[in-house]
Design an enzyme around this catalytic site. Structure first.
Site, PDB file in Angstrom:
ATOM      1  N   GLU A  71     -11.222  -6.408  -4.778  1.00  0.00           N
ATOM      2  CA  GLU A  71     -11.175  -7.467  -3.750  1.00  0.00           C
ATOM      3  C   GLU A  71     -12.379  -7.387  -2.827  1.00  0.00           C
ATOM      4  OE1 GLU A  71      -7.522  -7.612  -1.575  1.00  0.00           O
ATOM      5  OE2 GLU A  71      -8.377  -8.855   0.011  1.00  0.00           O
ATOM      6  N   LYS A 110     -15.021  -8.474   0.251  1.00  0.00           N
ATOM      7  CA  LYS A 110     -14.985  -9.001   1.628  1.00  0.00           C
ATOM      8  C   LYS A 110     -16.348  -8.724   2.246  1.00  0.00           C
ATOM      9  CE  LYS A 110     -12.223  -8.841   5.844  1.00  0.00           C
ATOM     10  NZ  LYS A 110     -11.176  -8.136   6.613  1.00  0.00           N
ATOM     11  N   ASP A 132      -1.646 -13.190   1.259  1.00  0.00           N
ATOM     12  CA  ASP A 132      -2.144 -12.068   2.054  1.00  0.00           C
ATOM     13  C   ASP A 132      -2.489 -12.612   3.430  1.00  0.00           C
ATOM     14  OD1 ASP A 132      -2.998  -9.701   2.967  1.00  0.00           O
ATOM     15  OD2 ASP A 132      -4.907  -9.700   1.902  1.00  0.00           O
ATOM     16  N   HIS A 135       0.887  -1.168   0.000  1.00  0.00           N
ATOM     17  CA  HIS A 135       0.000   0.000   0.000  1.00  0.00           C
ATOM     18  C   HIS A 135       0.920   1.212   0.000  1.00  0.00           C
ATOM     19  CE1 HIS A 135      -2.357  -3.017   2.276  1.00  0.00           C
ATOM     20  NE2 HIS A 135      -3.409  -2.439   1.755  1.00  0.00           N
ATOM     21  N   ASP A 168     -11.512 -12.044  11.139  1.00  0.00           N
ATOM     22  CA  ASP A 168     -10.684 -12.051   9.920  1.00  0.00           C
ATOM     23  C   ASP A 168      -9.290 -12.593  10.274  1.00  0.00           C
ATOM     24  OD1 ASP A 168      -9.369 -11.402   7.609  1.00  0.00           O
ATOM     25  OD2 ASP A 168      -9.444  -9.243   7.936  1.00  0.00           O
ATOM     26  N   MET A 201       2.250  -5.817  -7.875  1.00  0.00           N
ATOM     27  CA  MET A 201       0.959  -5.227  -7.492  1.00  0.00           C
ATOM     28  C   MET A 201       1.153  -4.128  -6.466  1.00  0.00           C
ATOM     29  SD  MET A 201      -1.279  -5.456  -4.672  1.00  0.00           S
ATOM     30  CE  MET A 201      -1.908  -6.942  -3.901  1.00  0.00           C
ATOM     31  N   HIS A 243     -11.776 -14.301   2.672  1.00  0.00           N
ATOM     32  CA  HIS A 243     -12.975 -13.472   2.574  1.00  0.00           C
ATOM     33  C   HIS A 243     -14.200 -14.268   2.121  1.00  0.00           C
ATOM     34  CE1 HIS A 243     -10.260  -9.662   2.180  1.00  0.00           C
ATOM     35  NE2 HIS A 243     -10.103 -10.302   3.316  1.00  0.00           N
ATOM     36  N   ASP A 266      -6.727 -14.420   8.423  1.00  0.00           N
ATOM     37  CA  ASP A 266      -5.546 -14.276   7.565  1.00  0.00           C
ATOM     38  C   ASP A 266      -4.401 -15.217   7.968  1.00  0.00           C
ATOM     39  OD1 ASP A 266      -6.755 -12.321   5.988  1.00  0.00           O
ATOM     40  OD2 ASP A 266      -5.896 -10.654   7.113  1.00  0.00           O
ATOM     41  N   ASP A 314       2.438   1.710   3.329  1.00  0.00           N
ATOM     42  CA  ASP A 314       3.361   0.691   3.868  1.00  0.00           C
ATOM     43  C   ASP A 314       4.783   1.157   3.599  1.00  0.00           C
ATOM     44  OD1 ASP A 314       1.138  -0.910   4.308  1.00  0.00           O
ATOM     45  OD2 ASP A 314       1.455  -2.123   2.506  1.00  0.00           O
ATOM     46  N   ASP A 355      -5.403 -13.610  -3.545  1.00  0.00           N
ATOM     47  CA  ASP A 355      -4.883 -13.520  -2.175  1.00  0.00           C
ATOM     48  C   ASP A 355      -5.054 -14.876  -1.494  1.00  0.00           C
ATOM     49  OD1 ASP A 355      -4.129 -10.922  -2.457  1.00  0.00           O
ATOM     50  OD2 ASP A 355      -5.581 -10.088  -1.044  1.00  0.00           O
ATOM     51  N   GLU A 375      -9.967 -13.346  -2.282  1.00  0.00           N
ATOM     52  CA  GLU A 375      -9.153 -13.817  -1.144  1.00  0.00           C
ATOM     53  C   GLU A 375      -9.809 -15.023  -0.493  1.00  0.00           C
ATOM     54  OE1 GLU A 375      -7.344 -11.071   1.711  1.00  0.00           O
ATOM     55  OE2 GLU A 375      -8.105 -12.373   3.320  1.00  0.00           O
TER      56      GLU A 375
HETATM   57  C1  GLT Z   1      -5.683  -5.595   4.318  1.00  0.00           C
HETATM   58  C2  GLT Z   1      -6.773  -6.562   3.939  1.00  0.00           C
HETATM   59  C3  GLT Z   1      -6.416  -7.374   2.750  1.00  0.00           C
HETATM   60  C4  GLT Z   1      -6.216  -6.586   1.501  1.00  0.00           C
HETATM   61  C5  GLT Z   1      -5.082  -5.654   1.582  1.00  0.00           C
HETATM   62  C6  GLT Z   1      -5.023  -4.835   0.325  1.00  0.00           C
HETATM   63  S1  GLT Z   1      -5.091  -4.687   2.991  1.00  0.00           S
HETATM   64  O1  GLT Z   1      -4.611  -6.285   4.870  1.00  0.00           O
HETATM   65  O2  GLT Z   1      -7.032  -7.402   5.054  1.00  0.00           O
HETATM   66  O3  GLT Z   1      -7.366  -8.378   2.522  1.00  0.00           O
HETATM   67  O4  GLT Z   1      -5.922  -7.489   0.463  1.00  0.00           O
HETATM   68  O5  GLT Z   1      -5.597  -3.583   0.490  1.00  0.00           O
HETATM   69 MN    MN Z   2      -6.578  -9.532   0.800  1.00  0.00          MN
HETATM   70 MN    MN Z   3      -8.122 -10.865   4.842  1.00  0.00          MN
END
Ligand code: GLT
Ligand code: MN
Ligand code: MN
Length: 391
Positions: A183, A185, A289, A56, A257, A90, A222, A259, A59, A247, A219
């Site tokens: 993306e 979510k 991600d 980003h 969430d 990206m 998500h 991840d 970042d 992702d 993702e």
């Molecule tokens: C954030 C989010 C991710 C996105 C990123 C891109 S930022 O960490 O949880 O799913 O892909 O903006």
């Molecule tokens: Mn993501």
């Molecule tokens: Mn996520």
């Protein structure tokens, strides 16, 4: 090389600066790891065999950096890329951390916030392109609501469309070689986020001025949060020619969430995802991600990154074994032989009045067709045994 699961550049594994740089903050606890210098991240990821690094705007360049600071940071970062050969496939914009985005960015009801979001994104696109990005991700984390009364969701959808159309025009005007990947979510950080799933995004894309410039960045976590089958979501994006980026991570449905490291919770679903990506010939980056558990120190972060890539490669090897496994393939061949025994009229022939008349006159042995078992238990057990390492 002795270990076949050592990542190579050609595997196209990428990480975000925000993933390995995640400091382990959560809604209940302060950071547990110090901030990671992006230059260190680049060197370490290259050492581990990654192909690229994504970011980003903030970042890399802090929100309030002066133009001189920006240039100095970019110079240092570019040098690290040159030294290591890592690429930036990206980039994206942080439209969610700063309090100005408390009620969204492109869909904020405050027109000044929407305009600021557009300005920030154009600057971030310039930064991304300067460092080589060819895909630009839009994750609308704050584009949502908790309360409906303030904003008609139809207005939000319209504003989001206006923003994406505007930015497509900007990219074309600059002559950038850049595609957008949206993306979805379902929720978090908002109570509800607009465009919650891959399906919602696919339809939205069809309403844009330049639909060919815009695709998906689905993702794993998500779609899983929404209780959906990620493999099917990715298949639909692929089938529509819209899988621009992906992702990879892991998640248990119904939780926050998470991840998690790729394959950490749902290795069988991850296997079918790798099977789909590899057999479909997806050739974009395999982007992780995800982030290390909050229990970890920096060593744990690198163990996490290594683990994501290693699991992908192990699953890719399992895909090869699946395709070469005699018993599995014989079973599939038998099923397919039965599936294709029918040689009468069907939808794939295309419609004509004459064809329809033939199909309406056709006699089917309904009882026999209804009786036929599909041996899914056998097939799935074979896959489980393959994944558990006993075949
Ligand atoms: C954030 C989010 C991710 C996105 C990123 C891109 S930022 O960490 O949880 O799913 O892909 O903006
Ligand atoms: Mn993501
Ligand atoms: Mn996520």
């Amino acid at each position: 090389m002795s270990d076949p699961f050592t990542p190579q550049r050609s595997d196209k594994f990428t990480f975000g600066l925000w993933t390995v740089g995640n400091v382990g903050r959560d809604p209940f606890g302060e950071p547990v790891r110090p901030p990671l210098d992006p230059v260190t991240a680049v060197h370490k990821l290259a050492e581990l065999g990654a192909y690229g690094v994504n970011f980003h705007d903030n970042d890399l360049v802090p929100f309030d950096a002066t133009p001189e600071e920006r240039d100095r940071i970019v110079r240092r970062f570019r040098q690290a890329l040159e030294e290591t050969g890592l690429v930036v496939p990206m980039a994206t914009t942080n439209l969610f951390s700063h309090p100005i985005f408390r009620d969204g960015a492109f869909t904020a009801s405050d027109a000044a916030v929407r305009a600021f979001a557009l300005q920030k994104t154009m600057q971030a696109i310039d930064l991304g392109v300067e460092l080589g990005a060819q895909t630009y991700v839009f994750w609308g984390g704050r584009e949502g609501s908790e309360v409906e009364g303030y904003r008609d969701p139809r207005e939000a959808i319209k504003w989001f469309r206006e923003a994406i159309n505007y930015l497509c025009r900007y990219v074309r005007d600059q002559g950038y070689n850049l595609r957008f990947a949206l993306e979805p979510k379902p929720n978090e950080p908002r109570g509800d986020i607009y465009f919650p799933t891959v399906g919602h995004m696919l339809h939205f894309i069809s309403t844009l001025d330049y639909p060919e410039m815009v695709g998906l960045n689905p993702e794993f976590a998500h779609e899983t949060m929404a209780g959906l089958n990620f493999v099917h979501a990715v298949a639909q994006a692929l089938e529509a020619g819209k899988l621009f980026h992906i992702d990879l991570n892991d998640q248990i449905m119904g939780r926050y969430d998470q991840d998690f490291r790729f394959g950490a919770e749902n290795p069988k679903r991850a296997f079918w995802l790798v099977w789909l990506l590899e057999t479909a010939g997806y050739d974009g980056p395999r982007h992780f991600d995800a982030h290390a558990y909050r229990t970890e120190d920096e060593a744990g972060v690198w163990a996490f990154a290594r683990g994501c890539m290693r699991t992908y490669l192990i699953l890719k090897d399992k895909v090869r074994r699946f395709q070469e496994d005699r018993e599995i393939q014989a079973l599939l061949a038998e099923l397919r032989a039965a599936d294709t025994a029918y040689d009468g009229p069907q939808a794939g022939d295309g419609y004509s009045a004459e064809h329809a008349a033939q199909l309406k006159a056709r006699q089917f042995d309904v009882a026999a067709l209804a009786r036929r078992g599909r041996r899914a238990e056998e097939l799935d057990q074979l896959v489980i045994e393959l994944l558990l390492g006993v075949r």
